[in-house]
Design an enzyme around this catalytic site. Structure first.
Site, PDB file in Angstrom:
ATOM      1  N   CYS A   1       1.121 -11.843  -3.708  1.00 13.96           N
ATOM      2  CA  CYS A   1       1.245 -10.760  -2.731  1.00 13.96           C
ATOM      3  C   CYS A   1       2.353  -9.781  -3.107  1.00 13.96           C
ATOM      4  CB  CYS A   1       1.506 -11.336  -1.342  1.00 13.96           C
ATOM      5  SG  CYS A   1       1.806 -10.074  -0.079  1.00 13.96           S
TER       6      CYS A   1
ATOM      7  N   CYS B   1      -0.797  -7.571  -2.317  1.00 21.32           N
ATOM      8  CA  CYS B   1      -0.687  -6.720  -1.119  1.00 21.32           C
ATOM      9  C   CYS B   1       0.342  -5.602  -1.247  1.00 21.32           C
ATOM     10  CB  CYS B   1      -0.306  -7.572   0.092  1.00 21.32           C
ATOM     11  SG  CYS B   1      -1.004  -9.223   0.124  1.00 21.32           S
TER      12      CYS B   1
ATOM     13  N   LYS C   1      -0.343  -2.941  -4.061  1.00 15.86           N
ATOM     14  CA  LYS C   1      -1.625  -2.317  -3.677  1.00 15.86           C
ATOM     15  C   LYS C   1      -1.433  -1.316  -2.549  1.00 15.86           C
ATOM     16  CE  LYS C   1      -3.623  -3.916  -0.428  1.00 15.86           C
ATOM     17  NZ  LYS C   1      -4.572  -4.987  -0.403  1.00 15.86           N
TER      18      LYS C   1
ATOM     19  N   TYR D   1     -13.013  -6.857  -1.928  1.00  9.77           N
ATOM     20  CA  TYR D   1     -11.994  -5.936  -1.415  1.00  9.77           C
ATOM     21  C   TYR D   1     -11.012  -5.504  -2.492  1.00  9.77           C
ATOM     22  CZ  TYR D   1      -8.577  -9.771  -1.014  1.00  9.77           C
ATOM     23  OH  TYR D   1      -7.716 -10.796  -1.291  1.00  9.77           O
TER      24      TYR D   1
ATOM     25  N   GLU E   1     -10.556  -1.554  -3.290  1.00  4.69           N
ATOM     26  CA  GLU E   1      -9.229  -0.965  -3.064  1.00  4.69           C
ATOM     27  C   GLU E   1      -8.711  -0.295  -4.323  1.00  4.69           C
ATOM     28  OE1 GLU E   1      -7.535  -3.869   0.497  1.00  4.69           O
ATOM     29  OE2 GLU E   1      -7.151  -4.402  -1.597  1.00  4.69           O
TER      30      GLU E   1
ATOM     31  N   HIS F   1      -3.365   8.331  24.682  1.00  4.83           N
ATOM     32  CA  HIS F   1      -4.074   9.515  24.221  1.00  4.83           C
ATOM     33  C   HIS F   1      -3.088  10.544  23.648  1.00  4.83           C
ATOM     34  CE1 HIS F   1      -7.431  12.309  24.143  1.00  4.83           C
ATOM     35  NE2 HIS F   1      -6.675  13.246  24.738  1.00  4.83           N
TER      36      HIS F   1
ATOM     37  N   GLU G   1      -7.314   4.183  20.931  1.00  2.01           N
ATOM     38  CA  GLU G   1      -7.840   4.256  22.295  1.00  2.01           C
ATOM     39  C   GLU G   1      -9.369   4.249  22.323  1.00  2.01           C
ATOM     40  OE1 GLU G   1      -7.625   7.865  24.623  1.00  2.01           O
ATOM     41  OE2 GLU G   1      -7.315   9.063  22.806  1.00  2.01           O
TER      42      GLU G   1
END
Length: 522
Positions: free
Chosen positions: A84, A89, A92, A227, A231, A495, A500
């Site tokens: 990672c 991660c 990346k 993935y 990516e 908002h 939302e």
């Protein structure tokens, strides 16, 4: 008198025998204690192993962490911290951010910023790699310091089993160190696998290499559509490099396929090319320095070829149990994946445990390994009973348009509950930020999968759009707590935000109504 003497002698004899037995027991115990070097030896210095080690020392236990990085076929190595931090991660996400910033430059002009023509701006790959690697190395350093401060012994050596209580560490100079321990944690993770085709290992790179690649990757072929492949192709295209993805079967296997299709469409629209139903045949280095890739279509067996500056293999990862010599300890492995089979992180060998990517049937995600490692140490040494819960673990795919999800995919939900027992709410939406630069919202889409019966318990949430990871993380906690659709629709949204949109959903797939929004505020 003589009878009393004999009774006394017998008592003394029994007492002597008892004392001798106790002495032998103490001697055995002392030598046993002397033979044990550690309470816990962790094989693997990634996120899960480190989390377990640090938790264990908090209970006063003596812990050693073994970590050694075998160079990739292209010679790439890295420091302490695991996949990672070094080649996963963290780098990346930083490169994904670099690509997003390039995209934002085009938007900035529409928002009034007076900048040069964005089409003339280029990424400085060398400077980007330097910045990314400087951050990675800072994390390596902090990790080393933290282990030292917490009195966790760090051994830069390759660990393997001699038996369930003995681990051999092979150090950089080739010498071996024998470690005796009560418990062993397998946290060695995995490394990229290569297809069995000529030239793959010799001329191709993987995610182990891309984040420290010295020269710009140029025209790149990514083999694999999981993935990692998507990516990498996404941020490369975002930086202005030509990117092609070779897909053997489906894109994002294991993820919701409707969402995977939308991600593929968006990437195609942004210029990423896809070679569907194709597998590599060979890779050859040309005199020009480029790589000649040959591939075959699996539907009609037609063959094709093309020249690329870089070929990145992203066809999956393999567990490092062979290097671990797990069979020396009698540990059960899955016949196909060679991953460790464990119940509640405990293997069939009672004192040997495993966390992270090396575990069969568990999510290959850093936070999963961290949580499992901490909870395991607390159970072993802190009298805790808390078990790792592997259900409803959220994740995000950091493609150019991000995809976050938690819970069941639509396919898995139908298989588990039956289509008639589900209600699926869905909607397209347009982020406010897209209006002024007139960016296409065609794949900004979300859906909620819930049980049809009241109170409509939510079993899956899926979101495609900006900041998908940030959006889905909050809802993941709610899903973990058993959130219902009744509760979701009674939640007042913030908002204007993209998050939302989950609180505004009213259209079901069953209704057949158009899920396209009519306005942003109604």
């Amino acid at each position: 008198m003589m009878v009393s003497q004999r009774l006394c002698n017998r008592s003394l004899l029994k007492l002597s025998e008892k004392l001798l037995t106790n002495i032998r027991h103490l001697t055995t115990l002392r030598s046993s204690i002397a033979a044990k070097d550690y309470d816990l030896v962790v094989i693997g210095g990634g996120s899960g192993g480190l989390a377990c080690a640090k938790e264990a020392v908090s209970y006063g236990k003596k812990v050693a962490v073994l970590d050694f990085v075998t160079p990739s076929p292209q010679g790439t190595t890295w420091g302490l911290g695991g996949t990672c931090v070094n080649v996963g991660c963290i780098p990346k996400k930083l490169m994904h951010q670099a690509a997003l910033l390039g995209e934002a430059l085009h938007d900035a002009k529409e928002f009034g910023w007076e900048i040069p023509d964005p089409s003339t701006l280029k990424i400085n790959w060398t400077r980007l790699v330097e910045a990314v690697q400087n951050h990675v190395k800072s994390v390596n350093w902090v990790t080393r310091v933290e282990l030292r401060d917490k009195k966790v012994e760090y051994i830069n050596g390759h660990g393997h089993f001699a038996d369930p209580n003995t681990v051999i560490a092979t150090l950089k100079n080739g010498t071996e160190k024998v470690l005796k321990t009560d418990h062993v944690l397998i946290a060695c993770g995995g490394r990229p696998s290569f297809p069995e085709v000529p030239g793959a290992k010799e001329y191709c790179i993987t995610s182990d290499d891309i984040f420290s690649l010295e020269k710009p990757p140029g025209k790149t072929l990514v083999v694999g559509a999981g993935y990692i492949g998507l990516e990498c192709a996404g941020f490369l295209k975002g930086m202005g490099f030509d990117a092609t993805v070779m897909v053997r079967s489906v894109v994002l296997r294991g993820f919701d396929q409707q969402m995977a299709g939308l991600v593929t469409e968006e990437m195609t629209e942004r210029g990423v090319k896809f070679l569907h139903k194709c597998v590599p045949v060979s890779f050859e280095k040309l005199n020009s320095g480029r790589i000649l890739a040959k591939w075959r279509n699996t539907v009609d067996n037609s063959e094709f070829s093309g020249e690329f500056d870089t070929v990145l293999i992203a066809t999956g990862r393999r567990a490092l149990t062979k290097e671990l010599k797990a069979t020396n300890a009698g540990i059960d492995l899955d016949n196909n994946s060679l991953k460790v089979i464990a119940k509640l992180e405990q293997t069939n060998v009672p004192n040997v445990f495993a966390v992270g990517d090396v575990l069969q049937g568990r999510p290959e995600l850093t936070p999963v390994a961290v949580q499992a490692g901490k909870l395991l140490a607390a159970r072993l040494y802190g009298k805790s009973n808390n078990q790792m819960d592997y259900t409803n673990v959220a994740t995000t795919v950091f493609t150019p348009i991000e995809y976050g999800c938690v819970g069941y995919s639509e396919e898995a939900a139908i298989q588990n509950y039956g289509e008639d027992n589900l209600e699926i709410y869905h909607a397209f939406y347009k982020p406010l930020e897209f209006f002024i630069p007139q960016r296409s919202p065609a794949r900004c889409y979300l859906k909620v999968i819930c049980l049809r019966k009241a109170p409509r318990t939510i079993v899956g949430m899926h979101f495609i759009g900006p900041h998908a990871g940030e959006v889905i993380q909050g809802y993941a906690a709610a899903v973990k707590c058993g959130m219902t659709f009744d509760q979701l629709e009674n939640t007042v949204g913030i908002h204007p935000t993209v998050s939302e949109e989950f609180t505004r959903m009213v259209i079901t797939k069953r209704s057949g109504l158009d899920p396209t929004p009519q306005s942003c505020c109604s």
